[in-house]
Every structure is written in structure tokens, then in C-alpha cells.
Design a protein around this motif. Structure first.
Motif, PDB file in Angstrom:
ATOM      1  N   ASP A 150       0.803  -1.220   0.000  1.00 16.07           N
ATOM      2  CA  ASP A 150       0.000   0.000   0.000  1.00 16.07           C
ATOM      3  C   ASP A 150       0.832   1.265   0.000  1.00 16.07           C
ATOM      4  OD1 ASP A 150      -2.835  -1.062   0.264  1.00 16.07           O
ATOM      5  OD2 ASP A 150      -1.834  -2.072   1.924  1.00 16.07           O
ATOM      6  N   LEU A 151       1.961   1.261   0.699  1.00 21.54           N
ATOM      7  CA  LEU A 151       2.794   2.452   0.735  1.00 21.54           C
ATOM      8  C   LEU A 151       4.223   2.123   1.142  1.00 21.54           C
ATOM      9  CD1 LEU A 151       1.973   4.586   3.911  1.00 21.54           C
ATOM     10  CD2 LEU A 151       0.838   2.446   3.458  1.00 21.54           C
ATOM     11  N   LEU A 152       5.130   3.031   0.779  1.00 23.89           N
ATOM     12  CA  LEU A 152       6.543   2.918   1.115  1.00 23.89           C
ATOM     13  C   LEU A 152       6.914   4.152   1.926  1.00 23.89           C
ATOM     14  CD1 LEU A 152       9.516   1.890   0.787  1.00 23.89           C
ATOM     15  CD2 LEU A 152       9.552   3.106  -1.415  1.00 23.89           C
ATOM     16  N   LEU A 153       7.502   3.944   3.109  1.00 24.07           N
ATOM     17  CA  LEU A 153       7.894   5.040   3.999  1.00 24.07           C
ATOM     18  C   LEU A 153       9.417   5.108   4.046  1.00 24.07           C
ATOM     19  CD1 LEU A 153       5.447   4.143   6.919  1.00 24.07           C
ATOM     20  CD2 LEU A 153       5.046   5.787   5.072  1.00 24.07           C
ATOM     21  N   CYS A 154      10.001   6.252   3.727  1.00 29.29           N
ATOM     22  CA  CYS A 154      11.458   6.385   3.698  1.00 29.29           C
ATOM     23  C   CYS A 154      11.942   7.324   4.800  1.00 29.29           C
ATOM     24  CB  CYS A 154      11.911   6.922   2.344  1.00 29.29           C
ATOM     25  SG  CYS A 154      11.523   5.820   0.955  1.00 29.29           S
ATOM     26  N   VAL A 155      12.862   6.837   5.621  1.00 29.55           N
ATOM     27  CA  VAL A 155      13.444   7.657   6.686  1.00 29.55           C
ATOM     28  C   VAL A 155      14.915   7.904   6.361  1.00 29.55           C
ATOM     29  CG1 VAL A 155      11.852   6.934   8.502  1.00 29.55           C
ATOM     30  CG2 VAL A 155      13.892   5.564   8.064  1.00 29.55           C
ATOM     31  N   GLY A 156      15.502   8.899   7.026  1.00 26.87           N
ATOM     32  CA  GLY A 156      16.901   9.211   6.747  1.00 26.87           C
ATOM     33  C   GLY A 156      17.024  10.118   5.541  1.00 26.87           C
ATOM     34  N   GLU A 157      18.175  10.075   4.921  1.00 33.26           N
ATOM     35  CA  GLU A 157      18.477  10.951   3.778  1.00 33.26           C
ATOM     36  C   GLU A 157      17.952  10.333   2.486  1.00 33.26           C
ATOM     37  OE1 GLU A 157      19.095  14.250   3.463  1.00 33.26           O
ATOM     38  OE2 GLU A 157      21.109  14.157   4.347  1.00 33.26           O
ATOM     39  N   PHE A 158      16.936  10.954   1.879  1.00 35.81           N
ATOM     40  CA  PHE A 158      16.343  10.407   0.651  1.00 35.81           C
ATOM     41  C   PHE A 158      17.160  10.786  -0.577  1.00 35.81           C
ATOM     42  CE2 PHE A 158      13.347  10.533  -2.967  1.00 35.81           C
ATOM     43  CZ  PHE A 158      12.854   9.232  -2.909  1.00 35.81           C
ATOM     44  N   PHE A 159      17.635  12.024  -0.643  1.00 36.09           N
ATOM     45  CA  PHE A 159      18.374  12.480  -1.815  1.00 36.09           C
ATOM     46  C   PHE A 159      19.876  12.278  -1.651  1.00 36.09           C
ATOM     47  CE2 PHE A 159      14.410  14.914  -2.129  1.00 36.09           C
ATOM     48  CZ  PHE A 159      14.058  14.619  -3.442  1.00 36.09           C
TER      49      PHE A 159
END
Length: 547
Positions: free
Chosen positions: A36-45
């Protein structure tokens, strides 16, 4: 979605490796079905030329993320340029920036609290940092409701400082890792899942409680998971898949179920044991003493006269401010256990005293009103399975009980039956000094063992039981007030009430009708009254109270 669980993926630092991340997500979805969804923590770029080129493909629409992706803001000065505003917005199709801090609630009712960046160490704070005001506002927006129970998910880039307490050590520098403010935030928001990154490490902590045993009603547990960076050379885990039913639609009994490996809350430790916690303007850890997991004000609870507040000692003691020595993970029961203190089955009204590793309980259907059990808080089957710190505290309880019984003109007998039992119960029974001598007690055990074709072996006072009975060995063991020990290695059969039968015999206590505990049961009200009285009587000898 009703009560259908949501399928969620969480990811650590992406650092601009979008193609690698989304290729991996597509492979997982092809194999196990859509998430359903993806959650990204930390530095994305990322900051490399390659990372910038990859981002432009998604930003222009040349490529599209294969799943609804929600990310946190910059965690460094170099990546701030990718976020035009502190407010959340869609950065590309299917890629949404949540914002500086806030709460995201999906149509399913799933509630996600989030804080971007790192903790500000100076004023004015840099754009990639959060402040105490950010955290206070986030907490206030959620906890102002009387119906607040916690959040489903908490996303932070930084780790909460000290999350490893009462659990295994992560592969990070625990002297510098994490933020005390994030720890305080996690304690207040009670997330069912808390994800963080930035440290290049994968760490899945054992679940921990959000309530104080014997003080509060049971609450849900929290799980902390730190994830590594995408495509890291050490191949550490950077993606975590899980199913979750929003708290909002869950029944209370289902929500508060406690797993067998649940630990104490790592953020609620006694003040004197918090020398490694950095002071921050948001953290309240240094300003007040949260109730320790296994502490309860027995006097107040039972309506007794006011007396000194008890304070639970941390396993490390005062001489280890770094907290580097961690309690071992306790073995877990194969099914429900009546004696694990965290278990819903345990009859907490019988508890007399609680230490760091052990607790004392009034025996159910005891031989005498002062018959007690010393039990480990974690799940251990026998004395020979215990770790050194548990043995040490068990010995302190023995000494305290001997002093207690001596003040009443009694001596004590301890025995353990490691046979057809799941959790260690060290039985402690007082015998009046004027009833019989220690030698009489020893003889009674020897004679009655012989009558049942068993031979009790006498073992030297300072001999370690582990030398005679390796873990897994069924045995019966008696310890006399003189320090003498009697041991029998159980073969196939053993009378389960043997210890009670000997002590209840005419030669000793002369109460043969009380040999079977089932014949000595009290009503719940009687048990509560008896345990309260015993608790009050034992309190002057209870080392877990600081006078």
C-alpha cells in the motif's frame, strides 16, 4: 479498508539511489503482491551527479515510482535544495514529502507521526534541523485528546538515544548515537512501529512496554527498527515489510496483546542511571523520574501509611554510567506462562516485592502464611539456567528472607523441583526455631526420600549446582539455613508434592493436611488481604526499597 491489514514497506537512507530502491520494490511486489505504501526515513536524496540525474528522471515524469512513497526532509545542509518548503508537498508522481513535522492520517485511519532532519544544536536552527518547539507542538497536537492511545507509526531520521537499553547492543557507537529529544518523543507518542536511519546500521529491537506493570492498564507494545542505506556494500537490511491494522479500528484486547519477548521501556529508567543521557530543552528525562517498569508504590497502592519511595535499581548499577553491560535476552516460553511477570496469566495481587531480575510472590495455597516464592522476572526454567546477575539478585532475596524469618523466630528451607515445571519457582518455607533443628529438617528429607526409593545426595555448601546438573537435567534440590544442600537427579518419576509433604509431616510443621496446595486455596479477597499483610511485614527487610 475496514479491518483488512495494510501492507507497508519501510526503507532506510536512499541517498539518491532511486532506481535501485524501486527495482527492489518491484521485485518484492511481483513475488508477494502489491504493497500500500513505502515510507522512507533518513536521507532520501544524494549529492552525487548520478543521484541528481536519477532524480531528474522521476521529477520530469520520465520514470514513475511503482508505489505511493512518503519521505522525510533533508538531514544535511547539502540536500536542502531538494525541498522548496518546510510544508509537505508532492515532489514527483507517487513521491510525497511529508513535511518538517506533523501527523499524516490515511483514509484507512492509519496515523503516522513524523519529524524530519536532525536535532538542532544551535540557535537559530539550520533548515535541516528540528527544534524543541517542533517536538512540543507535535506532542501537544496528539496528546491533547483524551482518547489518545498512541500512534501507529513514528518516522524520524535520527535514532532515539538509549533505545538499546534492556536489549542487545546495536552495531553503532552508543556514546554518540541518537537524540534524547527523539527518545522523549517516542516515549510520549507510544508508536507501535518506530523507524529511523542515518547510522548505516540495521537494528530491530525487541518490543517494549508502554505501561507500568501493576500501576496501569495494559497498553500496546512498541517496536523500534533502524534500517541501513540502499544497496550498502555490507548488504545490511534496508527494507522492512510488515502488515498493520490501524489502531483506530482495533479492539482493545487485540491491541494490547503482549508478545513473549517484550522488555521494559528503554526510555523510563531511574534518574541516577541516566548519566549517559544528553540534556535537551525538550527532553523531560532529567527533570522528572518516570516510573520504572517494575516499580510500584506498594504502600500507596494498598492504602498503607506513607513511607520511603522505592526506587528500582538498573542492572548496570551505579558504577557503569556508560550502560555498556546489557541484560541478556531471556529464553522464551513455548506457550503461556503463569510466572513470567510480563504475562497476562500472572496473578499480580500475590506479588510481594519486585527487583531488577527477580520478584517475590506469596505462594498460592502456601504451607504457612509466610510461604513465598522467589521467581525470575524473565523466563528461566531452573536455577542452573540463570545468568549471573539473576543469581546475584536471587541470593539477595534469600538473605533478606532469612533476616525476615529470623526476626520472627523462624529458619527457612528452600527447595526447587525442576521436573514437569516450565518456570523456575524457588519455594521458601519458614519453620519455627522451636519446632525442630536444621539437622531434624535434613534428616526428614533424607528419610522420606529413602522411603520412596530415592537417594538425596549431600553437596558441599559452595558447590555450583551447574557442575552437578547441566541445563536440561531434571532434579529436586533443597537448601537448608546452614547452607547445606541436598540434591536428587530425577530419573523417570517423582512425587510432585515431595517438598511440601516433607515439610508438612509430623516431624517438622505437623500440618499433613496442607501437603497439597490445592487443598489450601484461599478466595481472591483472602489472598489479597494475606499478601498485603505479608508485604507490609517484609518491607523493612526488602532491599528494593530505598529508605
Amino acid at each position: 479498508m475496514g479491518e483488512q491489514p495494510l501492507r507497508v514497506l519501510a526503507c532506510g537512507d536512499v541517498e539518491g539511489k532511486l532506481n535501485a530502491l524501486f527495482s527492489r520494490v518491484q521485485a518484492i511486489q511481483k513475488k508477494t503482491g502489491q504493497f500500500d505504501l513505502l515510507l522512507c526515513v533518513g536521507e532520501f536524496f544524494g549529492t552525487t551527479t548520478e543521484a541528481e540525474a536519477e532524480w531528474q528522471q522521476y521529477k520530469t515524469g520520465a520514470k514513475k515510482a511503482p508505489i505511493h512513497t512518503y519521505i522525510l526532509g533533508a538531514a544535511s545542509q547539502e540536500t536542502i535544495k531538494n525541498f522548496s518548503s518546510a510544508d509537505g508537498c508532492e515532489l514527483a508522481e507517487n513521491i510525497t514529502y511529508l513535511g518538517r513535522r506533523g501527523v499524516f492520517t490515511g483514509v484507512s485511519g492509519l496515523q503516522i507521526a513524523y519529524v524530519s532532519g536532525r536535532e538542532a544544536l544551535q540557535e537559530p536552527s539550520p533548515a535541516h534541523c528540528f527544534t524543541s518547539k517542533d517536538l512540543s507542538a507535535l506532542v501537544a497536537s496528539l496528546t491533547s485528546s483524551s482518547k489518545f492511545r498512541g500512534v501507529d507509526i513514528l518516522l524520524t531520521s535520527q535514532w532515539p538515544r538509549g533505545v538499546w537499553h534492556y536489549a542487545s547492543n546495536p552495531e553503532v557507537n552508543t556514546q554518540s548515537c541518537g537524540s534524547s529529544s527523539i527518545a522523549s518523543l517516542a516515549d510520549k507518542l507510544k508508536p507501535r512501529y518506530h523507524f529511523a536511519a542515518l547510522e548505516g546500521a540495521h537494528y530491530e529491537r525487541l518490543p517494549y512496554r508502554n505501561h507500568n506493570i501493576l500501576q496501569e492498564n495494559a497498553q500496546h507494545v512498541s517496536r523500534f527498527i533502524a534500517l541501513s542505506s540502499v544497496n550498502n556494500p555490507a548488504k545490511k537490511k534496508y527494507l522492512y515489510a510488515f502488515n498493520i491494522i490501524p489502531m483506530k479500528v482495533m479492539g482493545p484486547s487485540e491491541l494490547v496483546k503482549q508478545p513473549q519477548d517484550v522488555t521494559e521501556n528503554p526510555y523510563r529508567r531511574p534518574v541516577k542511571d541516566k548519566t549517559d543521557i544528553q540534556k535537551t530543552s525538550f527532553s523531560t528525562l532529567e527533570e522528572e523520574e518516570p516510573a520504572n517498569q517494575f516499580f510500584f508504590d506498594l504502600g500507596k497502592k494498598q492504602g498503607a501509611a506513607s513511607r520511603g519511595r522505592g526506587r528500582r535499581r538498573h542492572p548496570d548499577g551505579e558504577g557503569n554510567p556508560q550502560g555498556s553491560k546489557q541484560p541478556r535476552r531471556h529464553p522464551q516460553p513455548s506457550g503461556p506462562c503463569w510466572f513470567c511477570l510480563a504475562s497476562p496469566q500472572v496473578e499480580k495481587h500475590l506479588v510481594i516485592s519486585i527487583g531488577t531480575h527477580c520478584y517475590l510472590a506469596m505462594a498460592k495455597g502456601g504451607l504457612t502464611p509466610h510461604h513465598v516464592l522467589i521467581l525470575p522476572i524473565g523466563h528461566y526454567q531452573s536455577v542452573v539456567d540463570l545468568s549471573s546477575e539473576v543469581v546475584e539478585e536471587m541470593d539477595k532475596y534469600k538473605l533478606a528472607l532469612k533476616a525476615f524469618y529470623k526476626s520472627r523466630g523462624e529458619r527457612c528451607v528452600l527447595f526447587e523441583r525442576n521436573f514437569r515445571s516450565q518456570h523456575l519457582q524457588l519455594q521458601v518455607v519458614p519453620v519455627p526455631l522451636d519446632r525442630c533443628t536444621t539437622e531434624d529438617i535434613k534428616e526428614a528429607f533424607m528419610v522420606q526420600a529413602q522411603e520412596q526409593h530415592m537417594e538425596l545426595m549431600e553437596i558441599p555448601e559452595h558447590t555450583d549446582l551447574k557442575q552437578i546438573a547441566p541445563p536440561g537435567t531434571p532434579y529436586f534440590y533443597v537448601e537448608l539455613d546452614s547452607g547445606e544442600k541436598l540434591f536428587y537427579r530425577i530419573q523417570k518419576h517423582f512425587p510432585l508434592q515431595f517438598g511440601r509433604e516433607v515439610l508438612a509431616s509430623e516431624a517438622l510443621l505437623n500440618i499433613p493436611t496442607r501437603a497439597d496446595w490445592k487443598e489450601c486455596k484461599q478466595s481472591r479477597e483472602e489472598e489479597e488481604e494475606s499478601s498485603k499483610q505479608l508485604r507490609d511485614e517484609f518491607q523493612p527487610h526488602d532491599f528494593t526499597w530505598d529508605e
